[in-house]
Design a protein around this motif. Sequence first.
Motif, mmCIF file in Angstrom:
data_model
loop_
_atom_site.group_PDB
_atom_site.id
_atom_site.type_symbol
_atom_site.label_atom_id
_atom_site.label_comp_id
_atom_site.label_asym_id
_atom_site.label_seq_id
_atom_site.Cartn_x
_atom_site.Cartn_y
_atom_site.Cartn_z
ATOM 1 N N GLY A 55 -1.089 -14.467 2.498
ATOM 2 C CA GLY A 55 -0.974 -13.505 3.596
ATOM 3 C C GLY A 55 -2.075 -12.473 3.520
ATOM 4 O O GLY A 55 -3.166 -12.662 4.041
ATOM 5 N N HIS A 56 -1.801 -11.356 2.909
ATOM 6 C CA HIS A 56 -2.661 -10.196 2.646
ATOM 7 C C HIS A 56 -3.544 -9.742 3.817
ATOM 8 O O HIS A 56 -4.666 -9.323 3.631
ATOM 9 N N ARG A 57 -3.001 -9.793 5.041
ATOM 10 C CA ARG A 57 -3.624 -9.071 6.155
ATOM 11 C C ARG A 57 -3.223 -7.600 6.032
ATOM 12 O O ARG A 57 -2.091 -7.277 5.648
ATOM 13 N N ILE A 58 -4.146 -6.712 6.349
ATOM 14 C CA ILE A 58 -3.868 -5.283 6.218
ATOM 15 C C ILE A 58 -4.248 -4.557 7.501
ATOM 16 O O ILE A 58 -5.123 -4.997 8.257
ATOM 17 N N ALA A 59 -3.562 -3.459 7.767
ATOM 18 C CA ALA A 59 -3.834 -2.655 8.960
ATOM 19 C C ALA A 59 -3.320 -1.241 8.723
ATOM 20 O O ALA A 59 -2.387 -1.029 7.936
ATOM 21 N N PHE A 60 -3.929 -0.295 9.399
ATOM 22 C CA PHE A 60 -3.399 1.067 9.437
ATOM 23 C C PHE A 60 -2.649 1.269 10.738
ATOM 24 O O PHE A 60 -3.089 0.833 11.810
ATOM 25 N N GLY A 61 -1.492 1.920 10.637
ATOM 26 C CA GLY A 61 -0.690 2.180 11.816
ATOM 27 C C GLY A 61 -0.975 3.543 12.420
ATOM 28 O O GLY A 61 -1.686 4.371 11.841
ATOM 29 N N PRO A 62 -0.424 3.808 13.602
ATOM 30 C CA PRO A 62 -0.569 5.117 14.228
ATOM 31 C C PRO A 62 -0.028 6.255 13.362
ATOM 32 O O PRO A 62 -0.416 7.407 13.526
ATOM 33 N N ASP A 63 0.878 5.910 12.425
ATOM 34 C CA ASP A 63 1.444 6.898 11.507
ATOM 35 C C ASP A 63 0.535 7.179 10.316
ATOM 36 O O ASP A 63 0.877 7.962 9.432
ATOM 37 N N GLY A 64 -0.641 6.517 10.270
ATOM 38 C CA GLY A 64 -1.561 6.702 9.155
ATOM 39 C C GLY A 64 -1.189 5.934 7.905
ATOM 40 O O GLY A 64 -1.881 6.031 6.889
#
Length: 386
Positions: free
Chosen positions: A166-175
């Motif tokens: 897996g190991h997809r990463i993202a930053f959310g609107p919450d930081g």
Amino acid sequence: MKPHLLTVACATALLAVFSSGCRAQDERAQDKKALPFVVTEMGQFQEPWAMTFLPDGRLLVSEKKGALKLVALGATPAANKVGDVSGLPVVAYGGQGGFGDVVPHPQFARDGLVYVSYAEAGEDGLRGAAVARAKLVLDDKGGGALRDLAVIWRQVPKVSGEGHYGHRIAFGPDGKLWITSSERQKFTPAQDMQSNLGKIIRLNDDGSVPADNPFAKDGGVAAQVWSLGHRNALGIAFDAQGRLWENEMGPKGGDELNLIERGRNYGYPVVSNGDHYDGRDIPDHSTRPEFEAPKASWNPVISPAGLVIYSGKTFADWQGDAFIGGLSSKSLVRIEFDGTRAREAARYDMGERIREVEQGPDGNLWLLQDQKDGSGGKLLKLSPAG
């Protein structure tokens, strides 16, 4: 016995069916060729896995064997300036494992931090995904280096095998930092809260656990978990309303697009809209309503990889739509939403596996195409036709 004689009516009917079939084939052939965008090859890479645009418009591209390229895009591939980024972690290359995602911190222009994911070797041949952060220091030669690299998250436990990191990463609107942690082809860890496999993970940007995570009071790796019951999650993106969407590969059938909600269980391996590869049945989601069902699923599969939700103006009609890269389907799949409902709106035949999809600062769509045998890959730009 006398040969069977066709009546005029039968012959006419058969001719109509034949003509209709030919027309359908012709229409499919035309649809296959008539893509609603222009595809321009903009570079070649070795087993590209992920990409991200920096604020200055340059592009970071990860290569699975353990390389990170910095690309200043030109009008043509020959005009590109490609530099190497050093200081990468040692990756456990093999199977589905290797160097993975790369994402800048939301305040990259100020802090210069980037986050990378990769497969990491452990003792006795065991492996697991890891996420590290480092400061990207650029040089005047078109490249740079990762400095002060530190691992901030690991899959627990490390296990045998080379699949389903897996190991997809993202930053959310919450930081917060969000990570897809697949179940490493081990099935049951997806339901085990003593493991962070088969989960969607939510962390602070330094790797610590937010106090408002749904299982924070349980401590240990359970505190990292936002949702559970996932198989092989290879795409993650937030929509304009701040909702988190994730796509994952099902087993034999049953690829999924999920709306990820706090503390919910998505059922794998107890339920799936597919079956085990050895033919054993897995009950469908409809049999167990206590588990969250996918908003869209596919059988036959599309083998979903990268995911982006389009917010640009270049393709104005597609604002708010999602795009999924298809591996075995060699396609780009467009998803339309109606609130929290989702459906496949179109599937574009790209001729090769699509590993990653991103939106560029120019509003165009950018794809990474790869080869199953690892022989190479391409960077493609999609711009409006006409």
